[in-house]
Design a protein around this motif. Structure first.
Motif, PDB file in Angstrom:
ATOM      1  N   ASP A 284     -42.526  72.625 -56.530  1.00  0.00           N
ATOM      2  CA  ASP A 284     -42.105  74.022 -56.626  1.00  0.00           C
ATOM      3  C   ASP A 284     -41.869  74.471 -57.962  1.00  0.00           C
ATOM      4  O   ASP A 284     -42.162  75.496 -58.367  1.00  0.00           O
ATOM      5  N   LEU A 287     -45.202  75.103 -59.598  1.00  0.00           N
ATOM      6  CA  LEU A 287     -45.716  76.367 -59.035  1.00  0.00           C
ATOM      7  C   LEU A 287     -45.117  77.463 -59.931  1.00  0.00           C
ATOM      8  O   LEU A 287     -45.627  78.593 -60.323  1.00  0.00           O
ATOM      9  N   THR A 290     -46.052  77.736 -63.166  1.00  0.00           N
ATOM     10  CA  THR A 290     -47.456  78.536 -63.269  1.00  0.00           C
ATOM     11  C   THR A 290     -47.299  79.944 -63.204  1.00  0.00           C
ATOM     12  O   THR A 290     -48.139  80.988 -63.850  1.00  0.00           O
ATOM     13  N   ILE A 291     -46.352  80.505 -62.219  1.00  0.00           N
ATOM     14  CA  ILE A 291     -46.598  81.935 -61.842  1.00  0.00           C
ATOM     15  C   ILE A 291     -45.737  82.875 -62.998  1.00  0.00           C
ATOM     16  O   ILE A 291     -46.363  83.703 -63.681  1.00  0.00           O
ATOM     17  N   TYR A 297     -53.614  81.286 -61.168  1.00  0.00           N
ATOM     18  CA  TYR A 297     -53.632  80.216 -60.311  1.00  0.00           C
ATOM     19  C   TYR A 297     -54.734  80.383 -59.212  1.00  0.00           C
ATOM     20  O   TYR A 297     -55.163  79.547 -58.427  1.00  0.00           O
ATOM     21  N   GLU A 305     -54.072  78.078 -54.280  1.00  0.00           N
ATOM     22  CA  GLU A 305     -53.634  79.211 -54.072  1.00  0.00           C
ATOM     23  C   GLU A 305     -52.757  79.037 -52.695  1.00  0.00           C
ATOM     24  O   GLU A 305     -51.755  79.936 -52.327  1.00  0.00           O
ATOM     25  N   THR A 307     -51.235  76.703 -51.660  1.00  0.00           N
ATOM     26  CA  THR A 307     -49.539  76.013 -51.850  1.00  0.00           C
ATOM     27  C   THR A 307     -48.546  77.218 -52.485  1.00  0.00           C
ATOM     28  O   THR A 307     -47.573  77.390 -52.347  1.00  0.00           O
ATOM     29  N   VAL A 308     -49.307  78.025 -53.349  1.00  0.00           N
ATOM     30  CA  VAL A 308     -48.588  79.328 -54.048  1.00  0.00           C
ATOM     31  C   VAL A 308     -48.094  80.182 -53.011  1.00  0.00           C
ATOM     32  O   VAL A 308     -46.986  80.588 -52.991  1.00  0.00           O
ATOM     33  N   ASN A 354     -44.025  88.925 -59.079  1.00  0.00           N
ATOM     34  CA  ASN A 354     -45.248  88.580 -58.325  1.00  0.00           C
ATOM     35  C   ASN A 354     -46.073  90.006 -58.164  1.00  0.00           C
ATOM     36  O   ASN A 354     -45.540  90.900 -57.394  1.00  0.00           O
TER      37      ASN A 354
END
Length: 641
Positions: A284, A287, A290-291, A297, A305, A307-308, A354
């Motif tokens: 996590d 991720l 990454t975000i 991603y 995708e 997993t996100v 997001n």
């Protein structure tokens, strides 16, 4: 047996190996002397032919293959018949009849079939939800071993079209008001029922607006929740989302179910800890990086995708659990708020950044508003601890709390100014913010209550602050917050009202209650008439009752026992009280008000203080369907006015 006809060094033909070689899967070479095979003689073992044993095994295998083929033919026939009926008439009764007939024929023709292989042995299958399109209706239910099979079935007497209507109503008119789940338009009711059966059951429950019908479906939902969490000791995201959905839009808090709401909230908090959502795992964290670093991603494959999406689902869930636990702790009591952690702060930042989900930004603002309210409540708790250590509250003891609350008020106004003009459901966020402002002002008033309202000597305290003047300012700020709350409430359309969560209606009741106190507050420097000129209580309740009646007349709410009717009844009774007091005040215009107060020595003490918003005991025992509760509550309001 023709084993002796083979020459030396020649293996037995297929199916003629002895039992020992057959088990060991070795070459079976017959001995020329006829005393068995060479391997058994070398190992000094008895050599026995395996013809009869292998023949019985082959016979059983052939019988199993035949039975499997028969079952496959029956399933294919049943599926074809159901698809044909669904495409022609869509009659669920005919489908049910075929299911029962096929079940009977299966049980009579295949008595050796196990219950798991018989389609008609589960009586709940007739209540199941079938998709309108592919995959076929008899596709296997959720194969996750953590879900009992009956959890993937929809509520009873619910057709596929009704299921889609419930989901669409929740997704379009309720979820935007508290968007802690991302239900994209392409998700069908059948898919949601397969992947998140408990969440789907909760959605059907909260979108049932008749109190009588909702209670019946709520009982089934609670049975599933308690069985999963307590009997089977399960912890999964579906169970948590179903709990949070029911808590957010449940009417139990207004129907004498405060104890139940508190226990369900504690169960949700325990799931957060069991799933360790407050502390992200190493994947996590990757991720999250990454975000937040802006990497694309979505181009890294479907697995990444997915997993996100699962990661973001967990982050929204833990933040929603904080918001709901804070509101329930404030309005109902009995529990403590989910502890805020640095990991949750990071989750809030990720959700706010997001942009793949259009409602995440608005949800992040809701969480930040609730976090400011939670921090203000913490100041009150610390002030109460400090007061318990001293006989009286000194002026200087109140100053640090007032300064911190002033800082929170500044942060609140800064947060409001950062709302984008095109923010999703911005008016609801403004209403939320006005209530938080009212909450902070009332806490500041409570902290400075023991100090004089005005320091007429002109001498400042050691810290250069006049708590009495701050208290008067807090009172008037509360009037302005309530006025702004009401003005924004009037802008909400009836179609939007039906989607508001339970804590919004608690805020409405508390705003009206505080306004009532401000209108009758007995203080030398407080002008009650100025409050009436700013916000009139009777006209306010008339407008709110009218809005509630419009909301109740929505197409989907044609029932006489929905929450809007119950809230309208509450405000109507409060209006009767306010009207009686207004008539009494007009009759006393020519009478010396002070002498009347001296005739009632308890009136000044009753009207000289406004209780904290977290200490409205009558709110914690609210039951809008109980006449006894109305009598007790109205009697308490009259006595305290």
């Amino acid at each position: 047996m023709e084993r002796t006809r083979l020459g030396l060094g020649h293996s037995s033909t297929y199916g003629q190996a002895c039992m020992q070689c057959y088990k060991a899967k070795c070459r079976c070479v017959p001995n020329l002397s006829g005393g068995g095979c060479e391997r058994c003689l070398r190992l000094k073992r008895d050599c026995h032919p395996s013809d009869s044993i292998r023949r019985r095994f082959a016979q059983r295998t052939e019988e199993s293959d035949t039975r499997i083929a028969q079952l496959e033919d029956k399933i294919e026939t049943l599926s074809s018949a159901m698809r044909s009926i669904a495409s022609s008439s869509g009659s669920s009764a005919e489908i049910l009849r075929l299911l029962n007939e096929e079940s009977i024929s299966s049980s009579t023709s295949s008595p050796k079939d196990t219950p798991g292989n018989s389609i008609g042995t589960n009586p709940s299958i007739s209540e199941g939800l079938t998709p309108a399109t592919a995959p076929p209706p008899m596709a296997p239910a959720n194969t996750n071993p953590f879900y009992p099979s009956h959890y993937s079935l929809s509520p009873s007497n619910l057709s596929p079209s009704q299921a889609e209507e419930y989901l669409d109503f929740f997704r379009s008119r309720m979820l935007p008001c508290f968007p802690f789940i991302n239900l994209t338009p392409d998700i069908t009711a059948w898919q949601l029922n397969e992947e998140r059966p408990i969440l789907f059951q909760a959605i059907v429950t909260v979108t049932t607006f008749s109190t009588e019908k909702k209670l019946a479906r709520a009982e089934e939902l609670k049975r599933i929740l308690f069985t999963s969490a307590l009997l089977n000791v399960q912890s999964n995201i579906d169970l948590l989302l179903g709990l949070l959905t029911y808590l957010a839009w449940s009417a139990d808090a207004f129907l004498g179910g405060a104890d139940l709401v508190s226990r369900l909230m504690m169960l949700a908090i325990s799931l957060v800890y069991d799933l360790r959502l407050f502390k992200p795992s190493p994947p996590d964290v990757k991720l999250m990086m990454t975000i937040t670093q802006g990497r694309d991603y979505e181009n890294q494959g479907d697995a990444i995708e997915q997993t996100v999406q699962e990661f973001m689902e967990k982050q929204r869930a833990v933040l929603a659990c904080f918001v709901l636990s804070s509101n329930i702790s404030s309005h109902i009591g009995r529990i403590d708020t989910l502890r805020w952690t640095p990991q949750m702060e990071e989750a809030l930042r990720v959700v706010g950044m997001n942009r793949s989900c259009p409602t995440d930004q608005a949800f992040a603002f809701q969480v930040r508003l609730q976090l400011l309210k939670h921090r203000a409540a913490y100041i009150r708790e610390q002030h109460e601890i400090d007061c318990s250590h001293t006989a009286t509250t000194s002026v200087t003891a109140s100053v640090p709390g007032l300064l911190y609350l002033k800082t929170l008020r500044g942060q609140l106004h800064e947060l409001i100014s950062s709302f984008p003009p095109d923010l999703h459901r911005r008016n609801i966020l403004i209403i939320y913010a006005q209530y938080v402002d009212l909450y902070i002002n009332q806490l500041a008033y409570a902290i400075s209550w023991d100090s004089p309202l005005l320091n007429l000597s002109g001498q400042r305290s050691d810290d250069g602050i006049l708590p009495g003047l701050e208290r008067l300012e807090c009172l008037w700020r509360s009037v302005e917050s309530i006025k702004s709350w009401l003005e924004n409430f009037y802008t909400i359309s009836p179609s939007e009202l039906v989607g508001l969560p339970f804590h919004f209606w608690s805020q409405m009741i508390l705003c009206v209650t505080v306004l009532k106190y401000l209108l009758v507050l007995e203080d030398p420097a407080w002008d009650c008439q100025a409050v009436r000129n700013t916000v009139d209580l009777i006209s306010t309740m008339d407008c709110m009752i009218q809005r509630l009646d419009l909301g109740s007349k929505e197409l989907d709410l044609q029932c006489d026992d929905n929450l809007f009717k119950l809230l309208s009844n509450l405000l109507s009774k409060c209006r009767m009280w306010a009207g009686a007091r207004s008539d009494m005040a007009s009759r006393m215009q020519d009478v010396d008000a002070r002498s009347c107060q001296s005739a009632d020595p308890g009136a000044a003490s009753h009207n000289s203080y406004i209780p904290d918003l977290d200490q409205m005991v009558w709110m914690q025992s609210m039951d809008l369907e109980s006449n006894q509760w109305f009598e007790d509550a109205m009697g308490w309001l009259t006595a305290s006015s």
